[in-house]
Design an enzyme around this catalytic site. Structure first.
Site, PDB file in Angstrom:
ATOM      1  N   SER A 200       2.794  -1.756   4.236  1.00  0.00           N
ATOM      2  CA  SER A 200       2.855  -0.341   3.878  1.00  0.00           C
ATOM      3  C   SER A 200       4.091  -0.139   3.022  1.00  0.00           C
ATOM      4  O   SER A 200       5.038  -0.934   3.081  1.00  0.00           O
ATOM      5  CB  SER A 200       2.964   0.538   5.124  1.00  0.00           C
ATOM      6  OG  SER A 200       4.292   0.533   5.640  1.00  0.00           O
ATOM      7  N   ASP A 201       4.096   0.900   2.202  1.00  0.00           N
ATOM      8  CA  ASP A 201       5.358   1.297   1.590  1.00  0.00           C
ATOM      9  C   ASP A 201       6.202   1.939   2.694  1.00  0.00           C
ATOM     10  O   ASP A 201       5.735   2.133   3.828  1.00  0.00           O
ATOM     11  CB  ASP A 201       5.120   2.249   0.423  1.00  0.00           C
ATOM     12  CG  ASP A 201       6.221   2.151  -0.640  1.00  0.00           C
ATOM     13  OD1 ASP A 201       7.338   1.719  -0.296  1.00  0.00           O
ATOM     14  OD2 ASP A 201       5.963   2.488  -1.807  1.00  0.00           O
ATOM     15  N   ALA A 202       7.438   2.262   2.378  1.00  0.00           N
ATOM     16  CA  ALA A 202       8.384   2.699   3.411  1.00  0.00           C
ATOM     17  C   ALA A 202       7.854   3.903   4.186  1.00  0.00           C
ATOM     18  O   ALA A 202       7.464   4.914   3.603  1.00  0.00           O
ATOM     19  CB  ALA A 202       9.722   3.028   2.787  1.00  0.00           C
ATOM     20  N   SER A 203       7.862   3.770   5.502  1.00  0.00           N
ATOM     21  CA  SER A 203       7.362   4.847   6.365  1.00  0.00           C
ATOM     22  C   SER A 203       8.388   5.958   6.535  1.00  0.00           C
ATOM     23  O   SER A 203       8.159   6.913   7.276  1.00  0.00           O
ATOM     24  CB  SER A 203       6.988   4.280   7.737  1.00  0.00           C
ATOM     25  OG  SER A 203       8.120   3.732   8.379  1.00  0.00           O
TER      26      SER A 203
ATOM     27  N   SER B 112       0.848  -1.186   0.000  1.00  0.00           N
ATOM     28  CA  SER B 112       0.000   0.000   0.000  1.00  0.00           C
ATOM     29  C   SER B 112       0.889   1.243   0.000  1.00  0.00           C
ATOM     30  O   SER B 112       1.686   1.448   0.910  1.00  0.00           O
ATOM     31  CB  SER B 112      -0.908  -0.022   1.237  1.00  0.00           C
ATOM     32  OG  SER B 112      -1.813   1.046   1.212  1.00  0.00           O
TER      33      SER B 112
END
Length: 545
Positions: A279-282, A240
């Protein structure tokens, strides 16, 4: 069989009863702190034994490693982490091949996804994935953030472009599905990206929240079609992204990584996805620009992402999650739901039985992989036009070559093993005399038989633009305005973005090669001299404007 057990036995996990029991028993034996740790994927910047043991003691859910790191270092670090972990960790990487280069520094440098799509044959996507699975597992990986299932709709988008299978959902979807099936048959989980679909915007979500601005009907016919195909193919995971989809009711401008509307109502309920959502990188600007970390870390999980990428300080992120549970911003039921899926993914990969590393890839298999890469390249190089009937070249008629070349030296290489553009060496080996362009070069038919422009700009996470830089290419102003094809026969070759035709619409001979991989450079030279035909077909619509 209970409702939850039935879900684990169904797609995409397909767990047998003993694996379901392992998931349930493992989840039941975890404290809240340990469950929260399972939600976190850390990045292995420091792979010292002490740091790996720290991660294992925390009980992290996964570790992200750079695929291009030396294979001995990768295997040593991953083996040490797994041997000290109570629950085996997901070992994640961007096993995209392409511009990332060889897995472990010794694997196959395979052309990127757009090169694969230019063959028009999904068997090459399958072979690409088989290589990623075999060589990835030998390096210790069990989960790959691939394939890229985006559409190259915007020629200015430097993140998607050549990392995609093209711009047409009808042709992209079969390539995505073939890749997923082959990768997962090889024992590596596929994680398709970047939900709900990148490539419409011209911006890079590493730096800013980006947007998918299609209407819902348009999205369904394009990205929705690709994601439904990926789900039918059995993808175990979806990434995401920090990309919004305002057309979906209730989503607004929030990126998917922070949107229950997109992750739950659209992806899970409407499209029927039951696997894991990363998740994509936070650490990316697409999310760090929106809120402070103590606020958005628990929001990512609360809004439907099961795993948080990446944590540079897992103890601190655990504190943020713990506080969110304590004050009610993150429900324990949501944590249990995420942990159940994470453990099911691990069970689907067989990690509940063993997490021993796979043996090295035998030499004969590596040779087969290298042959696949060569054959793929030979089927992909695309002659867009040759209005002057310049091709094929011969050292007798076109001996004096002026090479005007730009390789993105100002863009950091993804790793030490990423290939260089070495067209000059290859042409010389064929009997041509090659001179490199300089700002004081007198470009005239008396001195040169042919001019070759060679541009190498593959899509990359660190790239903000794919525009042709005439000032760099031709030595500043005013020489950047000169065009030579009216006087000297000229060919333009792109070893990256397929969209440079719009920068040189009047250049009479134009070739798209899509990739900097050495096998592609070899194939281009072979095609230039007529040793092989141009077989590729463009995976994107090309425009001169």
């Amino acid at each position: 069989m209970g409702k939850r057990s039935h879900a684990l036995a169904s797609a995409p996990f397909h767990l047998a009863q003993h694996a379901v029991r392992w998931v349930e028993a493992t989840r039941g034996g975890l404290t809240l702190e340990q469950k929260l740790a399972q939600l976190i994927v850390v990045q292995s910047i420091d792979s010292s034994r002490e740091n790996l043991e720290r991660f294992a003691a925390l009980g992290i859910g996964g570790l992200f490693c750079r695929a291009g790191g030396p294979i001995h270092s990768l295997r040593t670090a991953i083996g040490h982490l797994q041997s000290h972990s109570r629950v085996p960790a997901l070992i994640c990487g961007d096993l995209e091949l392409g511009a990332e280069g060889a897995i472990g520094g010794i694997g196959t440098v395979f052309p990127n996804q757009m090169t694969v799509a230019a063959t028009g044959d999904t068997r090459w996507a399958e072979r690409m994935a088989r290589i990623a699975a075999r060589e990835g597992r030998a390096a210790g990986f069990n989960c790959s953030f691939s394939p890229v299932s985006d559409l190259a709709l915007n020629h200015r988008n430097a993140l998607v472009s050549t990392r995609s299978f093209g711009d047409n959902a009808v042709t992209v979807a079969p390539f995505v599905a073939a890749y997923i099936r082959a990768l997962q048959r090889g024992g590596v989980a596929a994680c398709v990206k970047h939900w709900p679909g990148d490539g419409w915007d011209d911006r890079n979500q590493h730096f800013v929240t980006t947007r998918n601005g299609l209407s819902l009907a348009q999205w369904e016919a394009t990205y929705g079609h690709v994601y439904r195909s990926a789900i039918r193919a059995g993808t175990l995971a979806v990434m995401s992204a920090h990309v919004s989809l305002p057309a979906f009711r209730g989503a607004g401008e929030a990126p998917a990584s922070l949107s229950a509307a997109l992750n739950v109502r659209l992806l899970r309920e409407r499209l029927g996805f039951r696997g894991v959502i990363f998740s994509d990188a936070s650490t990316m600007g697409g999310v760090t620009s929106l809120a402070p970390r103590p606020k958005f870390v628990p929001q990512i999980v609360a809004n439907g992402c099961d795993l948080l990428l990446f944590s540079n300080d897992p103890e601190l992120d655990l504190h943020y999650l713990r506080e969110a549970v304590r004050d009610g911003r993150l429900a324990i039921a949501r944590v249990d739901e995420a942990v159940t899926r994470i453990l099911a993914l691990k069970a689907a990969l067989g990690l509940w039985r063993t997490h021993d590393l796979s043996p090295a890839v035998p030499a004969n298999v590596r040779h087969r992989h290298e042959q696949w890469a060569r054959d793929c390249a030979r089927h992909a190089v695309t002659l867009v036009k040759d209005e002057q009937r310049l091709l094929p070249f011969s050292p007798r008629r076109h001996r004096r070559v002026l090479l005007i070349q730009e390789w993105s030296h100002h863009i950091p290489k993804p790793n030490a093993y990423a290939p260089e553009l070495e067209l000059e060496r290859r042409l010389v080996a064929k009997g041509f005399r090659v001179e490199r362009f300089a700002p004081d070069t007198d470009v005239h038919r008396d001195y040169y038989d042919v001019v070759i422009y060679a541009i190498a700009e593959e899509a990359s996470k660190v790239r903000a633009s794919m525009e042709l830089r005439w000032l760099d290419l031709q030595g500043g102003f005013p020489r950047a305005m000169d065009r030579y094809w009216h006087d000297v026969p000229t060919v333009f070759i792109s070893f990256g973005s397929p969209f440079h035709l719009r920068d040189v619409p009047a250049c009479p001979t134009f070739i798209n090669a899509y990739s900097l991989a050495p096998v592609v450079q070899d194939a281009v030279v072979q095609a230039l001299v007529g040793a092989i035909p141009f077989r590729g077909r463009s995976p994107v619509r090309l425009s001169k404007t």
